[in-house]
Scaffold this active site. Structure first.
Site, PDB file in Angstrom:
ATOM      1  N   HIS A 344      -3.061  10.613  -0.685  1.00  0.00           N
ATOM      2  CA  HIS A 344      -2.667   9.214  -0.481  1.00  0.00           C
ATOM      3  C   HIS A 344      -1.948   8.936   0.823  1.00  0.00           C
ATOM      4  CE1 HIS A 344      -3.546   7.199  -4.369  1.00  0.00           C
ATOM      5  NE2 HIS A 344      -3.569   8.444  -4.813  1.00  0.00           N
ATOM      6  N   LYS A 496       5.069  -5.611   0.945  1.00  0.00           N
ATOM      7  CA  LYS A 496       4.790  -4.186   0.786  1.00  0.00           C
ATOM      8  C   LYS A 496       6.117  -3.468   0.923  1.00  0.00           C
ATOM      9  CE  LYS A 496       1.835  -4.596   4.246  1.00  0.00           C
ATOM     10  NZ  LYS A 496       0.682  -3.789   3.851  1.00  0.00           N
ATOM     11  N   ARG A 497       6.184  -2.167   0.590  1.00  0.00           N
ATOM     12  CA  ARG A 497       7.428  -1.459   0.797  1.00  0.00           C
ATOM     13  C   ARG A 497       7.845  -1.570   2.269  1.00  0.00           C
ATOM     14  NH1 ARG A 497       9.516   1.692  -3.594  1.00  0.00           N
ATOM     15  NH2 ARG A 497      11.063   2.271  -2.041  1.00  0.00           N
ATOM     16  N   LYS A 502       4.767   0.585   8.566  1.00  0.00           N
ATOM     17  CA  LYS A 502       4.105  -0.669   8.191  1.00  0.00           C
ATOM     18  C   LYS A 502       4.440  -1.798   9.176  1.00  0.00           C
ATOM     19  CE  LYS A 502       3.825   0.511   3.217  1.00  0.00           C
ATOM     20  NZ  LYS A 502       2.432   0.243   2.803  1.00  0.00           N
ATOM     21  N   THR A 604      -3.745  -1.275  -0.369  1.00  0.00           N
ATOM     22  CA  THR A 604      -4.481  -2.006  -1.409  1.00  0.00           C
ATOM     23  C   THR A 604      -4.053  -3.471  -1.397  1.00  0.00           C
ATOM     24  OG1 THR A 604      -2.793  -1.318  -2.975  1.00  0.00           O
ATOM     25  CG2 THR A 604      -4.863  -0.069  -2.959  1.00  0.00           C
ATOM     26  N   LYS A 608      -6.177  -7.122  -1.983  1.00  0.00           N
ATOM     27  CA  LYS A 608      -5.779  -8.181  -2.924  1.00  0.00           C
ATOM     28  C   LYS A 608      -5.739  -9.531  -2.212  1.00  0.00           C
ATOM     29  CE  LYS A 608      -2.542  -4.954  -4.812  1.00  0.00           C
ATOM     30  NZ  LYS A 608      -1.093  -4.743  -5.029  1.00  0.00           N
TER      31      LYS A 608
HETATM   32  C1  PLP Z   1      -0.492  -3.789  -4.074  1.00  0.00           C
HETATM   33  C2  PLP Z   1       0.954  -3.536  -4.185  1.00  0.00           C
HETATM   34  C3  PLP Z   1       1.575  -2.642  -3.326  1.00  0.00           C
HETATM   35  C4  PLP Z   1       0.837  -1.933  -2.213  1.00  0.00           C
HETATM   36  O1  PLP Z   1       0.803  -2.764  -1.084  1.00  0.00           O
HETATM   37  P1  PLP Z   1       0.369  -2.190   0.360  1.00  0.00           P
HETATM   38  O2  PLP Z   1       0.311  -3.419   1.215  1.00  0.00           O
HETATM   39  O3  PLP Z   1      -0.997  -1.578   0.155  1.00  0.00           O
HETATM   40  O4  PLP Z   1       1.400  -1.222   0.758  1.00  0.00           O
HETATM   41  C5  PLP Z   1       2.929  -2.419  -3.451  1.00  0.00           C
HETATM   42  N1  PLP Z   1       3.645  -3.040  -4.407  1.00  0.00           N
HETATM   43  C6  PLP Z   1       3.083  -3.928  -5.241  1.00  0.00           C
HETATM   44  C7  PLP Z   1       3.942  -4.611  -6.258  1.00  0.00           C
HETATM   45  C8  PLP Z   1       1.732  -4.215  -5.174  1.00  0.00           C
HETATM   46  O5  PLP Z   1       1.191  -5.097  -6.030  1.00  0.00           O
END
Ligand code: PLP
Length: 769
Positions: A344, A496-497, A502, A604, A608
């Site tokens: 990952h 995101k985190r 990032k 991911t 979304k």
């Molecule tokens: C999808 C999701 C993530 C991952 O987000 P990235 O932009 O891919 O880092 C992290 N936290 C939550 C709550 C999510 O729904």
């Protein structure tokens, strides 16, 4: 469960579509009232909103139970009015915040997909008493609060004490002629709790099994004397701490003993569960004495979700060797054929490298097995590359150095028959009446939307759905955070985190630049934006916490500047988690996916947003690459360095000052941060961030600044042409089919697990019709 409500039916009296199959409204009411009465021990005079939620959850769970039992055995619309506000009850539900970010969220999607595809899959994990912390913002700073999600109980889970399993720790090994014994261990019990995982309208209900740590009755009681009894009972906590709390690091390895205990705990309990089930099945059929394990890989596939469960490899070896008395060769063959590994991340600080001493103390037998795996592995490497000592060093499972460590990724690669990444670069709304509802099961059918890209009515519909989602989210924000939001502004979202790779800081630099431009030319027709950034910082990650503080500080200045007005607002979205993602992502116009090329394994969140009708501004990183391919690269805003450019820059040396001196707007923004413009009471508040960006920025923020700003100008220009914008949105949604987790899981099933997914429905159980 419930569909979005139109305004007039909001508040009370709504349909319970998810309960299709409950033939009889009266039955539903009876069941609901029965739970309120007998399970909650309440009547309508005293019931709280939470009581109603629990009664409803129990009624829904009952509805799943017949299917659940049947699905497990097979491996081996009316408008009922309840007079309840379903949306309000839905708000009572706690997030099961049992992961840190994308990895855990993806695992949850995969469980959903396995059930929807009729795959006999189980999700295993730890039933943390405290999941990912709740984030509060106080004076601009992140504050962590314990996530006491089980406080009111969990109506979805069922404890299964009958499947409790012992897990051993510490002790020592004894080598006897008839095999190895691991003795003098401490035992902790793993108590499973099951949660149903329903498939999409196919009557399949799979199981997610989470383990909770229980001290055995005799824990610490063996040698207690009078007076020691009380202490012994109190010490049970020590054992039960194993499932107390989730470590809150995302993409960062912290070599703590309790964490290694957690990793072994889930693995040891899960393997015992798998082997028990295998032995009970007709495939594990044995002549009274011994099970034939050679068919294990035909019946069981263990997918290792990153290296966190990597101990499954030495543990399976230990069981096969020491308990089942198989030869090394036989055991290893079974182990490799059963296990597969998904990687990952490529960030070095995320890779699990456990110190040998820790292993020696906690899992002495496993360390012996790992040494033997490594000995045989290096022997093969040597015979393939004679004399290549450097290769041996690079490929060893054991890293030498001041502190010897076990490299868990290397162990996974050696002990698995398949290894994959999560995006190619890394491993090498539509109207139901227009395209039907089949896209829900087969997301590729979203392609059909391409036909409608010039259909005026469709364009209006898509824009309308987005506008409604934005309004709804704006109302939510105004209620919860008392901020006023311009719903006609572009909703520019990065959730995101919080992590340096990032590059939330690149987003900050754009915000500041845009702010300075408005101030310089206040009468120009700027495209209004509401920039929202959200995400948790690991509690020990200083820079990430300072990034949050910088975002809130920029917000304080920008949001209170009368010259700016409602043309730019900066909002930190507190406590980003799944339930907030469900509200924020459908409301986004612009999705920020701006990691340094080569650092985000897949992402991911990016997918979304695409599926939910946002356009992406992003780098050629992770799954953004495939998104651009699927939607057409002129339908995304791609900017900045490619992986090759980053590598070339690494070779030549990255010099941040060069950009700082050449780009006046970048210089202005940095000087403002450094000079206290956003922190007038504490001018040097952001000195660490400034110093990092100027002198040791591993992620080369400045190198992409100019391209990012130019790209954002194009974004703003397009947003002024709503029709052209929405056309691109349609082409993005139409191209998002590839990113269905159903597609991923079908591919895993065929290519890794050797099973055929099915869309066939099970029949509904008679007793529930
Ligand atoms: C999808 C999701 C993530 C991952 O987000 P990235 O932009 O891919 O880092 C992290 N936290 C939550 C709550 C999510 O729904």
């Amino acid at each position: 469960m419930s569909k979005p409500l139109s305004d007039h039916d909001k508040k009370k009296q709504i349909s319970v579509r998810g309960l299709a199959g409950v033939e009889n409204v009266a039955d539903l009411k009876i069941n609901f009232n029965r739970h309120l009465h007998f399970t909650l021990v309440k009547d309508r005079n005293v019931a709280t909103k939470r009581d109603y939620y629990f009664a409803l959850a129990h009624t829904v769970r009952d509805h799943l139970v017949g299917r659940w039992i049947r699905t497990q055995q097979s491996y081996y619309e009316k408008d009922p009015k309840l007079g309840l506000d379903m949306e309000e009850l839905q708000e009572m539900e706690e997030d099961a915040g049992l992961g840190n970010g994308g990895l855990g969220r993806l695992a949850a999607c995969f469980l959903d997909s396995m059930a929807s595809l009729g795959l006999a899959g189980y999700g295993y994990g730890i039933r943390y008493e405290f999941g990912i912390f709740n984030q509060k913002i106080a004076n601009g700073w992140q504050i962590e609060e314990a996530d006491d999600w089980l406080r009111y109980g969990n109506p979805w889970e069922k404890a299964r004490p009958e499947y409790m399993r012992p897990v051993h720790f510490y002790g020592r090994t004894e080598h006897h002629p008839d095999g190895v014994k691991w003795v003098d261990t401490q035992v902790v019990l793993a108590l499973p709790y099951d949660t149903p995982v329903p498939g999409y309208r196919n009557n399949v209900v799979n199981t997610m099994r989470l383990w909770s740590a229980k001290a055995p009755c005799e824990f610490n009681l063996k040698d207690f004397n009078i007076g020691g009894y009380i202490q012994a009972v109190l010490d049970r906590n020590l054992a039960e701490n194993i499932s107390r709390v989730l470590y809150p690091n995302d993409n960062f390895f912290e070599g703590k003993e309790l964490r290694l205990k957690q990793e072994y705990f889930v693995v040891a309990a899960t393997l015992q569960d798998i082997i028990r089930r295998f032995k009970a099945s007709k495939f594990g059929s044995r002549d009274i004495v011994r099970t034939d394990f050679s068919t294990l890989p035909e019946k069981v596939a263990i997918q290792l979700n990153d290296t966190h469960p990597a101990l499954a490899i030495p543990e399976l070896m230990r069981v096969l060797l020491d308990d089942e008395k198989l030869s090394w060769e036989k055991a290893w063959d079974i182990c490799v054929k059963t296990c597969a590994y998904t990687n990952h991340t490529v960030l070095p600080e995320a890779l699990e490298r456990w110190p040998i001493d820790l292993f020696q103390t906690l899992l002495p037998r496993h360390l012996e097995i790992i040494y033997e795996i490594n000995r045989r592995h290096l022997e093969r490497v040597s015979s393939l590359y004679p004399g290549d000592v450097d290769r041996l060093r690079r490929m060893s499972l054991i890293e030498e150095g001041p502190q010897k460590r076990v490299n868990m990724a290397h162990m996974c690669i050696v002990g698995s028959h398949a290894v994959n990444g999560v995006a190619r670069i890394h491993s090498d709304i539509l109207k139901a009446t227009k395209i039907g509802e089949d896209f829900i099961r087969d997301l590729d059918q979203l392609q059909k939307l391409r036909e409608f890209v010039n259909d005026e009515a469709f364009i209006r519909d898509i824009a309308k759905v987005k506008q409604e989602n934005k309004l709804k989210f704006a109302v939510h924000l105004e209620e919860h955070y008392k901020v006023k939001i311009n719903p006609n502004s572009m909703f520019d979202i990065q959730v995101k985190r919080i992590h340096e790779y990032k590059r939330q800081l690149l987003n900050c630099l754009h915000i500041i630049t845009f702010y300075n431009r408005i101030k310089k030319e206040p009468n120009k027709q700027w495209t209004p934006r509401t920039v929202m950034i959200g995400g948790k910082a690991a509690p020990g990650y200083h820079t990430a916490k300072m990034i949050i503080r910088l975002i809130t500080a920029i917000g304080e200045v920008v949001n209170n500047d009368p010259v700016v007005g409602d043309r730019l607002k900066v909002i930190f979205l507190e406590n980003y988690r799944v339930t907030l993602a469900e509200k924020a992502i459908p409301a986004a116009d612009l999705s920020e996916q701006i990691s340094t090329a080569g650092t985000e394994a897949s992402g991911t969140g990016n997918m979304k947003f695409m599926l939910n009708g946002a356009l992406t501004i992003g780098t050629m990183d992770g799954a953004n690459v495939e998104m651009a391919e699927e939607a057409g690269d002129n339908n995304l805003f791609i900017f900045g360095m490619r992986v090759e450019d980053v590598d070339a820059m690494d070779a030549k040396g990255y010099n941040a000052s060069e950009y700082y001196n050449r780009l006046p707007e970048l210089k202005q923004a940095m000087d403002q941060i450094a000079g206290g413009f956003f922190s007038p009471k504490q001018p040097d508040l952001f000195k660490d961030i400034v110093n990092m960006l100027m002198y040791h920025d591993r992620f080369k923020v400045f190198a992409d600044y100019e391209a990012y700003i130019k790209c954002q100008e194009k974004v703003s220009a397009l947003y002024k042409k709503p029709k052209d914008w929405t056309k691109k949105v349609i082409l993005n949604i139409a191209g998002s089919g590839k990113f269905s987790s159903d597609r991923t899981i079908s591919q895993y099933a065929r290519e890794i697990w050797g099973v055929e997914p099915t869309l066939e429905k099970l029949s509904a159980p008679d007793d529930l019709k």
